[in-house]
Design an enzyme around this catalytic site. Structure first.
Site, PDB file in Angstrom:
ATOM      1  N   LYS A 159       0.836  -1.210   0.000  1.00 41.27           N
ATOM      2  CA  LYS A 159       0.000   0.000   0.000  1.00 41.27           C
ATOM      3  C   LYS A 159       0.866   1.255   0.000  1.00 41.27           C
ATOM      4  O   LYS A 159       0.627   2.194  -0.772  1.00 41.27           O
ATOM      5  CB  LYS A 159      -0.899   0.005   1.249  1.00 41.27           C
ATOM      6  N   ASN A 160       1.870   1.267   0.885  1.00 39.64           N
ATOM      7  CA  ASN A 160       2.641   2.500   1.061  1.00 39.64           C
ATOM      8  C   ASN A 160       3.605   2.782  -0.091  1.00 39.64           C
ATOM      9  O   ASN A 160       4.216   3.852  -0.140  1.00 39.64           O
ATOM     10  CB  ASN A 160       3.407   2.473   2.390  1.00 39.64           C
TER      11      ASN A 160
ATOM     12  N   CYS B   8      -5.597   7.723   9.731  1.00 39.87           N
ATOM     13  CA  CYS B   8      -5.666   7.108  11.048  1.00 39.87           C
ATOM     14  C   CYS B   8      -5.497   8.141  12.149  1.00 39.87           C
ATOM     15  O   CYS B   8      -4.659   9.032  12.038  1.00 39.87           O
ATOM     16  CB  CYS B   8      -4.547   6.077  11.188  1.00 39.87           C
TER      17      CYS B   8
ATOM     18  N   ARG C 188       0.133  14.254  13.409  1.00 40.09           N
ATOM     19  CA  ARG C 188       0.464  14.028  12.005  1.00 40.09           C
ATOM     20  C   ARG C 188       0.278  15.244  11.100  1.00 40.09           C
ATOM     21  O   ARG C 188      -0.507  15.222  10.145  1.00 40.09           O
ATOM     22  CB  ARG C 188      -0.346  12.851  11.449  1.00 40.09           C
TER      23      ARG C 188
ATOM     24  N   ASP D 165       4.473   0.473  11.960  1.00 38.54           N
ATOM     25  CA  ASP D 165       3.288  -0.174  11.380  1.00 38.54           C
ATOM     26  C   ASP D 165       3.154  -1.641  11.784  1.00 38.54           C
ATOM     27  O   ASP D 165       2.131  -2.269  11.468  1.00 38.54           O
ATOM     28  CB  ASP D 165       3.322  -0.071   9.847  1.00 38.54           C
TER      29      ASP D 165
ATOM     30  N   ARG E  64      -9.127  -0.343   4.624  1.00 40.58           N
ATOM     31  CA  ARG E  64      -8.387   0.786   4.036  1.00 40.58           C
ATOM     32  C   ARG E  64      -6.985   0.349   3.628  1.00 40.58           C
ATOM     33  O   ARG E  64      -6.435   0.855   2.651  1.00 40.58           O
ATOM     34  CB  ARG E  64      -8.219   1.894   5.088  1.00 40.58           C
TER      35      ARG E  64
HETATM   36  C1  UD1 Z   1       4.135   6.879   6.523  1.00 44.55           C
HETATM   37  C2  UD1 Z   1       3.315   5.644   6.266  1.00 44.55           C
HETATM   38  C3  UD1 Z   1       2.736   5.109   7.565  1.00 44.55           C
HETATM   39  C4  UD1 Z   1       3.846   4.896   8.587  1.00 44.55           C
HETATM   40  C5  UD1 Z   1       4.699   6.150   8.737  1.00 44.55           C
HETATM   41  C6  UD1 Z   1       5.927   5.927   9.614  1.00 44.55           C
HETATM   42  C7  UD1 Z   1       2.501   5.997   4.018  1.00 44.55           C
HETATM   43  C8  UD1 Z   1       1.335   6.279   3.141  1.00 44.55           C
HETATM   44  N1  UD1 Z   1       2.252   5.980   5.341  1.00 44.55           N
HETATM   45  O1  UD1 Z   1       3.236   7.849   7.059  1.00 44.55           O
HETATM   46  O2  UD1 Z   1       2.088   3.865   7.284  1.00 44.55           O
HETATM   47  O3  UD1 Z   1       3.267   4.596   9.847  1.00 44.55           O
HETATM   48  O4  UD1 Z   1       5.174   6.585   7.449  1.00 44.55           O
HETATM   49  O5  UD1 Z   1       6.713   4.911   9.114  1.00 44.55           O
HETATM   50  O6  UD1 Z   1       3.593   5.772   3.559  1.00 44.55           O
HETATM   51  N2  UD1 Z   1       5.728  14.627  10.958  1.00 44.55           N
HETATM   52  C9  UD1 Z   1       5.649  15.968  11.265  1.00 44.55           C
HETATM   53  N3  UD1 Z   1       5.483  16.851  10.229  1.00 44.55           N
HETATM   54  C10 UD1 Z   1       5.384  16.467   8.938  1.00 44.55           C
HETATM   55  C11 UD1 Z   1       5.485  15.101   8.644  1.00 44.55           C
HETATM   56  C12 UD1 Z   1       5.649  14.188   9.670  1.00 44.55           C
HETATM   57  O7  UD1 Z   1       5.723  16.356  12.423  1.00 44.55           O
HETATM   58  O8  UD1 Z   1       5.250  17.319   8.054  1.00 44.55           O
HETATM   59  C13 UD1 Z   1       5.896  13.656  12.049  1.00 44.55           C
HETATM   60  C14 UD1 Z   1       4.687  12.738  12.210  1.00 44.55           C
HETATM   61  O9  UD1 Z   1       3.680  13.324  13.008  1.00 44.55           O
HETATM   62  C15 UD1 Z   1       5.327  11.516  12.835  1.00 44.55           C
HETATM   63  C16 UD1 Z   1       6.708  11.467  12.181  1.00 44.55           C
HETATM   64  O10 UD1 Z   1       6.947  12.777  11.684  1.00 44.55           O
HETATM   65  O11 UD1 Z   1       5.470  11.719  14.219  1.00 44.55           O
HETATM   66  C17 UD1 Z   1       6.848  10.479  11.040  1.00 44.55           C
HETATM   67  O12 UD1 Z   1       5.750  10.614  10.159  1.00 44.55           O
HETATM   68  P1  UD1 Z   1       5.853  10.304   8.613  1.00 44.55           P
HETATM   69  O13 UD1 Z   1       7.044   9.471   8.314  1.00 44.55           O
HETATM   70  O14 UD1 Z   1       5.687  11.561   7.857  1.00 44.55           O
HETATM   71  O15 UD1 Z   1       4.551   9.419   8.406  1.00 44.55           O
HETATM   72  P2  UD1 Z   1       3.692   9.371   7.095  1.00 44.55           P
HETATM   73  O16 UD1 Z   1       4.562   9.669   5.937  1.00 44.55           O
HETATM   74  O17 UD1 Z   1       2.442  10.116   7.272  1.00 44.55           O
END
Ligand code: UD1
Length: 428
Positions: free
Chosen positions: A22-23, A123, A128, A314, A406
């Site tokens: 998915k990711n 989620c 986030r 995850d 999802r």
């Molecule tokens: C992706 C994955 C999700 C996985 C996560 C961490 C996809 C579609 N989803 O989510 O399944 O759980 O990586 O491996 O690939 N953060 C900020 N600001 C930002 C972006 C992130 O503060 O602009 C923080 C987030 O709140 C979190 C951390 O950084 O605490 C890591 O998040 P991130 O790696 O961005 O997760 P996703 O990319 O949303």
């Protein structure tokens, strides 16, 4: 809305095939925006988030065929032709359930110079934000306004410019978004502290076959030389390491003997190491991982989530389900998301002994779990509850499985084929 009825106690036998990731599929579908030529993706898993992403690309004016029927047979493919894109917008209605909708921002800015994207949902596992995505894209010259919950983004006249981006936190979709913006930007972009998740690498490989110039794959520094034009491509999506981990843990919990076929073995190293430490009987042959019951009880082991190549957040909830019946106390520490223990209260309803201490959960293994009605709260929590219910004595009911749908490609069906007593029925 569906619910799952699970009768615990059946060992699992046979083979389960891992679906596409998915990711990886989500950023790959967004990457289609970068070209006027078709992008064909194979090994597309059948799950809700990808259907949402397909609807989004379709809404923008693209020609999207997901899961085409060829000769009466469903193919796990996506055919994406974004040459007719007219509306560079991702409205709230379409993206409210899916944080990954933010992935269209970088490609839209790079290819169309503007975008209007509703702030993402997904989620409920923490705050986030997408502030790091926006900060990096603004370093490339983009400007942003916020209106009615939408981010309104514009690229500068002449397009995005390459920049030196240093992410203060490792962000997976942030890295993908900026990488996709940078492939069509003017000049060189260097992304430091980039996410090294295999799904980032898979996306980069597809972009390279579209003509992008990206160096530093699998490292935390990506160097991207912008090009003027990307072509179409054919790409096969990598297998889903989280689904594979979930199936492996299901077999380890339920006992029996099963083989998980087509698993991304290298990408699963951190999970496999912990499973071996806890005494799970695992053997690996090529891309097949076989799990077999052992006479010895499982041992408690500690786990701390961290960015790849560390233990994936995850798979944390599913691993916790395993630890609920291991001998001893394990400490499970979540460092990525601040609210990713929503499965704890539900696991306790099955008789698990878990205490929360800040970002850690202390799991004292119990000899048995007992069935209970359960409510899924997020995607991976749903999987964790299903796994625990497989070994809980009696009949458990898991409500709100739309969270599961999802992000998993028919997980209940795969478990049923392995011999789990799991039935899907309409809830109310
Ligand atoms: C992706 C994955 C999700 C996985 C996560 C961490 C996809 C579609 N989803 O989510 O399944 O759980 O990586 O491996 O690939 N953060 C900020 N600001 C930002 C972006 C992130 O503060 O602009 C923080 C987030 O709140 C979190 C951390 O950084 O605490 C890591 O998040 P991130 O790696 O961005 O997760 P996703 O990319 O949303």
């Amino acid at each position: 809305m569906d619910k799952l009825i699970i009768e615990g106690g059946s060992p699992l036998f046979g083979e389960a095939l891992v679906s596409g990731a998915k990711n990886a599929a989500l950023p790959l579908m967004a990457a289609s925006i970068l070209s006027d030529e078709p992008l064909k993706l194979d090994n597309i898993p059948k799950l809700g988030d990808l259907i949402t992403m397909g609807r989004l690309l379709d809404y923008m004016g693209g020609k999207v065929t997901l899961y085409p029927q060829i000769d009466g047979q469903l193919h796990e493919q996506a055919h994406l032709d974004m040459s007719s894109l007219k509306l560079p917008e991702a409205p709230h209605e379409l993206v409210k359930t899916m944080r990954a909708s933010a992935l269209v921002l970088g490609p839209l800015l790079a290819r169309h110079g503007r975008a209007r994207v509703s702030l993402p949902g997904g989620c409920a596992i923490g705050v986030r934000p997408i502030d790091l995505h926006l900060k990096a894209l603004s370093q490339m010259g983009a400007t942003f306004d916020l209106s009615q919950g939408d981010v309104i983004a514009r690229a500068p006249v002449g397009g995005l410019k390459g920049a030196k981006i240093n992410f203060e936190t490792v962000t997976v979709t942030g890295t993908e978004n900026v990488m996709m913006a940078a492939v069509l930007a003017k000049g060189r972009t260097i992304i430091s502290n980039a996410a090294r998740e295999p799904e980032v690498t898979d996306t980069a490989k597809a972009l390279i076959s579209m003509g992008a110039k990206i160096k530093g794959l699998e490292t935390d520094e990506l160097i991207i030389e912008g090009t003027e034009y990307l072509s179409g491509a054919n790409h096969t999506v990598m297998p889903d390491r989280v689904e594979a981990a979930t199936l492996i843990i299901a077999c380890a919990l339920a006992g029996g003997r099963c083989s998980i076929v087509g698993a991304p073995v290298g990408a699963l190293a951190a999970v496999i190491d912990k499973l071996i430490d806890s005494g799970v009987n695992i053997s690996i042959l090529g891309q097949t991982i076989t799990i077999e019951s052992s006479q010895e009880p499982l041992k408690a082991v500690n786990v701390t989530t961290s960015p790849y190549p560390g233990f994936p957040t995850d798979a944390q909830a599913q691993f916790m389900a395993l630890m609920t019946v291991a001998r001893g106390a394990s400490i499970i520490t979540e460092t990525i998301f601040e609210n990713r223990f929503m499965h704890v209260s539900e696991l306790r309803r099955l008789g698990a002994d878990i205490a929360l201490e800040g970002r850690s959960a202390v799991v004292n293994g119990v000899l048995k779990l007992s069935a209970a009605p359960l409510t899924a709260s997020d995607l991976r929590a749903s999987a964790s509850l299903i796994l625990a219910a497989l070994v809980a004595r009696g009949q458990s009911v898991v409500h709100r499985v739309y969270h599961l749908d999802r992000g998993y490609d028919r997980l209940d069906e795969k478990l049923r084929r392995l011999g789990a007593k799991i039935e899907r029925v309409k809830d109310r």
